[in-house]
Design a protein around this motif. Structure first.
Motif, mmCIF file in Angstrom:
data_model
loop_
_atom_site.group_PDB
_atom_site.id
_atom_site.type_symbol
_atom_site.label_atom_id
_atom_site.label_comp_id
_atom_site.label_asym_id
_atom_site.label_seq_id
_atom_site.Cartn_x
_atom_site.Cartn_y
_atom_site.Cartn_z
ATOM 1 N N ALA A 89 0.820 -1.210 0.000
ATOM 2 C CA ALA A 89 0.000 0.000 0.000
ATOM 3 C C ALA A 89 0.857 1.265 0.000
ATOM 4 C CB ALA A 89 -0.929 -0.005 1.208
ATOM 5 N N VAL A 90 1.996 1.227 -0.654
ATOM 6 C CA VAL A 90 2.887 2.384 -0.686
ATOM 7 C C VAL A 90 2.254 3.512 -1.493
ATOM 8 C CG1 VAL A 90 5.144 3.233 -1.428
ATOM 9 C CG2 VAL A 90 4.931 0.956 -0.409
ATOM 10 N N THR A 91 2.333 4.718 -0.954
ATOM 11 C CA THR A 91 1.832 5.912 -1.643
ATOM 12 C C THR A 91 2.944 6.946 -1.722
ATOM 13 O OG1 THR A 91 1.097 6.952 0.409
ATOM 14 C CG2 THR A 91 -0.481 5.505 -0.722
ATOM 15 N N PRO A 92 2.833 7.908 -2.639
ATOM 16 C CA PRO A 92 3.835 8.980 -2.687
ATOM 17 C C PRO A 92 3.942 9.727 -1.357
ATOM 18 C CG PRO A 92 2.509 8.992 -4.681
ATOM 19 C CD PRO A 92 1.865 8.007 -3.751
ATOM 20 N N ASP A 200 -5.513 -3.587 10.535
ATOM 21 C CA ASP A 200 -5.966 -2.538 9.625
ATOM 22 C C ASP A 200 -4.849 -1.690 9.065
ATOM 23 O OD1 ASP A 200 -5.340 -1.515 12.042
ATOM 24 O OD2 ASP A 200 -7.027 -0.124 12.150
ATOM 25 N N GLY A 201 -3.591 -2.089 9.232
ATOM 26 C CA GLY A 201 -2.547 -1.320 8.589
ATOM 27 C C GLY A 201 -1.408 -1.016 9.523
ATOM 28 N N PRO A 202 -0.485 -0.156 9.068
ATOM 29 C CA PRO A 202 0.720 0.144 9.856
ATOM 30 C C PRO A 202 0.388 0.870 11.134
ATOM 31 C CG PRO A 202 0.527 1.639 7.998
ATOM 32 C CD PRO A 202 -0.534 0.594 7.816
ATOM 33 N N GLU A 203 1.259 0.689 12.099
ATOM 34 C CA GLU A 203 1.070 1.333 13.391
ATOM 35 C C GLU A 203 2.397 1.882 13.841
ATOM 36 O OE1 GLU A 203 0.387 -0.269 17.876
ATOM 37 O OE2 GLU A 203 -1.062 -0.881 16.381
ATOM 38 N N THR A 204 2.381 3.091 14.344
ATOM 39 C CA THR A 204 3.613 3.698 14.816
ATOM 40 C C THR A 204 4.103 2.949 16.039
ATOM 41 O OG1 THR A 204 2.956 5.857 14.000
ATOM 42 C CG2 THR A 204 4.650 5.809 15.713
ATOM 43 N N ALA A 205 5.394 2.580 16.025
ATOM 44 C CA ALA A 205 5.942 1.827 17.151
ATOM 45 C C ALA A 205 6.020 2.709 18.384
ATOM 46 C CB ALA A 205 7.330 1.305 16.806
#
Length: 208
Positions: A89-92, A200-205
């Motif tokens: 799901a990489v975006t600019p 549901d996606g990435p999470e800040t560590a």
């Protein structure tokens, strides 16, 4: 006649003594003033050195604080980017966040390298190289050309090693500053590791 000569001699001796006393007094006064001036100069020089040491310590402390902040931000955004790569799901916008954090990190590290002690400088150089290598490995994975050991799980371990290296670098910074706390005033209570993949996606560590 003899009395007159005696009187004259006494007068000459008296005048000579007065003149000598005046000369000696002036010399003594000059010596005392010179010694006082030397002491004042030494005191002023010592004060200047103390002020320079305090200023230098302040510059190093500020530089080390910036390094810590930039490292944490860069590592966090790079970890988040790894999650987006893993999900496809990489975006600019995601890439730009990483690049911005990377630029900030380069700037903070470059400034710190100018003022750091020899020991801390060695740690900074090592950390810079390690971060650059992890960045390269993440981007290689995103581009579809990962290293042989550059899987998602392999890169998770890279981030743990980065944190351990940062702990060593931070310890050297604390020693250089002569402080018992972190340069940024925070206490480490555990390594910050990459969390399990959220549904549901990435999470800040976060620090654990």
């Amino acid at each position: 006649m003899g009395s007159a000569l005696i009187g004259l001699a006494a007068a000459v001796v008296g005048v000579t003594g007065t003149l000598l006393a005046s000369v000696l007094s002036q010399r003594l006064l000059a010596r005392v003033q010179s010694e006082q001036f030397d002491r004042q100069q030494q005191s002023a020089e010592a004060q200047w050195r103390r002020e320079q040491q305090v200023a230098e310590l302040g510059r190093r402390r500020e530089g080390y604080m910036q390094v810590n902040a930039s490292f944490r931000r860069y590592r966090t955004h790079l970890m988040d980017f790894l999650w987006t790569v893993h999900k496809g799901a990489v975006t600019p916008e995601a890439r730009e966040r990483v690049e911005e954090a990377r630029r900030d990190h380069h700037s903070a590290f470059a400034e710190a390298q100018l003022i750091a002690s020899t020991v801390v400088l060695a740690e900074l150089d090592g950390m810079t190289a390690a971060l650059s290598e992890v960045y390269r490995r993440v981007m290689s994975l995103e581009e579809g050309t990962p290293d042989p050991d550059g899987s998602f799980e392999g890169l998770r371990a890279d981030f743990d090693r980065l944190w351990e290296r940062w702990e060593r670098m931070r310890a050297e910074m604390r020693a250089d500053l002569g402080a018992g706390n972190d340069p940024d005033g925070q206490q480490l209570i555990g390594p910050r590791r990459l969390p399990p993949r959220p549904p549901d996606g990435p999470e800040t560590a976060q620090a654990v």
